[in-house]
Design a protein around this motif. Structure first.
Motif, short mmCIF file in Angstrom:
data_model
loop_
_atom_site.label_atom_id
_atom_site.label_comp_id
_atom_site.label_asym_id
_atom_site.label_seq_id
_atom_site.Cartn_x
_atom_site.Cartn_y
_atom_site.Cartn_z
N LEU A 93 55.88 87.45 91.70
CA LEU A 93 54.50 87.45 91.25
C LEU A 93 53.58 88.23 92.17
O LEU A 93 52.66 88.91 91.71
CB LEU A 93 53.99 86.01 91.14
CG LEU A 93 54.65 85.14 90.07
CD1 LEU A 93 54.19 83.69 90.22
CD2 LEU A 93 54.32 85.66 88.67
N GLU A 195 57.55 85.10 83.65
CA GLU A 195 56.90 84.01 82.93
C GLU A 195 57.29 82.66 83.53
O GLU A 195 56.45 81.78 83.71
CB GLU A 195 57.27 84.06 81.44
CG GLU A 195 56.68 85.22 80.67
CD GLU A 195 57.34 86.56 80.99
OE1 GLU A 195 58.50 86.56 81.51
OE2 GLU A 195 56.71 87.61 80.75
N GLU A 196 58.57 82.50 83.85
CA GLU A 196 59.03 81.26 84.46
C GLU A 196 58.43 81.07 85.84
O GLU A 196 58.01 79.96 86.21
CB GLU A 196 60.55 81.25 84.56
CG GLU A 196 61.27 81.14 83.23
CD GLU A 196 62.77 81.38 83.34
OE1 GLU A 196 63.52 80.83 82.51
OE2 GLU A 196 63.19 82.12 84.26
N LEU A 198 55.60 82.25 86.94
CA LEU A 198 54.18 81.93 86.80
C LEU A 198 53.99 80.47 86.43
O LEU A 198 53.15 79.77 87.01
CB LEU A 198 53.55 82.85 85.76
CG LEU A 198 52.05 82.64 85.48
CD1 LEU A 198 51.23 82.83 86.75
CD2 LEU A 198 51.58 83.59 84.38
N ALA A 199 54.76 80.00 85.47
CA ALA A 199 54.66 78.60 85.07
C ALA A 199 55.00 77.67 86.23
O ALA A 199 54.32 76.65 86.44
CB ALA A 199 55.58 78.33 83.88
N VAL A 202 51.98 77.67 88.75
CA VAL A 202 50.85 76.90 88.23
C VAL A 202 51.15 75.41 88.29
O VAL A 202 50.31 74.61 88.71
CB VAL A 202 50.51 77.34 86.79
CG1 VAL A 202 49.50 76.38 86.16
CG2 VAL A 202 49.95 78.75 86.78
N GLU A 227 46.26 85.72 84.18
CA GLU A 227 47.56 85.14 84.53
C GLU A 227 47.44 83.62 84.70
O GLU A 227 48.34 82.87 84.31
CB GLU A 227 48.08 85.78 85.81
CG GLU A 227 48.52 87.23 85.65
CD GLU A 227 48.85 87.90 86.96
OE1 GLU A 227 49.99 88.38 87.11
OE2 GLU A 227 47.97 87.93 87.85
N LYS A 230 47.39 82.02 81.31
CA LYS A 230 48.72 82.10 80.70
C LYS A 230 49.65 81.06 81.31
O LYS A 230 50.41 80.39 80.60
CB LYS A 230 49.29 83.50 80.88
CG LYS A 230 50.64 83.73 80.20
CD LYS A 230 51.10 85.15 80.38
CE LYS A 230 52.46 85.38 79.71
NZ LYS A 230 52.93 86.79 79.91
N GLY A 231 49.61 80.92 82.62
CA GLY A 231 50.46 79.94 83.28
C GLY A 231 50.10 78.52 82.89
O GLY A 231 50.98 77.68 82.68
#
Length: 348
Positions: A93, A195-196, A198-199, A202, A227, A230-231
């Motif tokens: 990230l 994406e993983e 970022l999740a 968060v 971002e 989205k997270g």
């Protein structure tokens, strides 16, 4: 849902694992927090220790030397403690942002992409086989290849190698810090997708720093608001929004009932996550006292926290006296608070 601002501190003391914890190891604390700012190594150890009341400095240092927790440049960027399991997702990230932020200075220093590729290869080769080398020793390796290595250029070479997921912290050699290969300290069994990652970030931030706003996360992570949104969408079922002073705060579902505020006093280290991890610190540090705790050039001083509120700063005495800690209160507290603070042990 609207809750009073003075309840933010009660929840944060719990989410930061300051008021109570079931964790038993430094790694569990760092994993829960996601990342802990660590440019001051001694203070960063104390940030772990204050969250593990039965822990010792030696246990934390042993954990660091084993590689249970790692220290590297991620986010904003500055040094952070992270775990081997989380480091690659964080670098995914923030690595690009770290490298792009240095490009203007790279040109001034005469550093090109080709030179970075060369220094990365030399550094990797020098560390292969679980060798842990100091910055001075790695400087000598680059100088053998006729590469100019003044202080500024070496700083850029090493941060770039960290951002490229080549190096991270090695074991201490006495009081000297070393570098090691990330592949040898944190083998890449499975790198998450962006994406993983970022999740995961968060989730880690809001579970351990709530209540917090998306703007707080943007400050802490160095990522964009887009971002952050989205997270949050990816993990929002684990959190609920609250309106506090007109702002939307996100709180972990596990804190749907506000913890009862208990009498407490903590001596938190410089750059502790309880203070530094928020864009807006007014809930625990009133604006009129901000510059007493945080200098105009961004130095976060060690602070005294009583019942969740920052009430002063502290420092170790330079002389061997009966009072090893010097307190500087914003307002003189009552005798019971002073007795509680004087009984506080900052480290063993």
């Amino acid at each position: 849902m609207e809750i009073p601002p003075d309840r933010i501190a009660a929840i944060r003391l719990a989410s930061h694992h300051l008021s109570d914890t079931a964790f038993q190891t430094p790694k569990e604390i760092v994993s829960w927090m996601g990342a802990m700012q660590a440019q001051d190594y001694s203070m960063a150890k104390l940030a772990i220790g204050v969250r593990l009341p039965e822990c010792t400095d030696r246990r934390i240092e042993d954990s660091f030397n084993r590689g249970d927790i790692l220290r590297t440049h991620v986010m904003r960027p500055t040094w952070h403690f992270v775990t081997p399991e989380n480091i690659r997702g964080m670098l995914l990230l923030s690595g690009g942002k770290i490298k792009s932020s240095s490009r203007s200075r790279d040109r001034d220093l005469g550093i090109t992409a080709e030179l970075y590729s060369q220094t990365n290869r030399i550094i990797r080769k020098a560390l292969e086989g679980n060798k842990h080398l100091t910055k001075k020793e790695l400087t000598a390796e680059l100088e053998k290849a006729k590469i100019k290595t003044d202080t500024a250029r070496m700083t850029h070479f090493m941060i770039h190698a960290e951002a490229d997921a080549i190096v991270c912290s090695g074991a201490l050699r006495g009081k000297e810090h070393t570098y090691a290969l990330l592949d040898e300290r944190a083998p890449a069994h499975q790198t998450p997708s962006r994406e993983e990652a970022l999740a995961n970030l968060v989730q880690a931030y809001f579970q351990s720093h709530c209540p917090a706003t998306l703007q707080d996360f943007v400050w802490w992570s160095g990522l964009s608001l887009t971002e952050a949104k989205k997270g949050m969408e990816a993990v929002r079922t684990n959190f609920f929004p609250e309106k506090i002073n007109g702002q939307t705060y996100w709180t972990a579902a596990s804190f749907s009932e506000i913890p009862k505020m208990k009498k407490s006093a903590f001596l938190l280290p410089a750059f502790d996550e309880y203070i530094i991890a928020y864009a807006d610190r007014r809930a625990i540090l009133p604006s009129e006292n901000l510059r007493k705790a945080v200098s105009s050039n961004g130095i976060f001083r060690p602070v005294i926290v009583v019942n969740g509120q920052v009430v002063g700063t502290w420092k170790k005495s330079s002389a061997k006296t009966r009072q090893p800690i010097l307190f500087d209160y914003f307002e003189q507290p009552g005798e019971s608070v002073q007795n509680l603070l004087h009984a506080t042990t900052i480290f063993r």
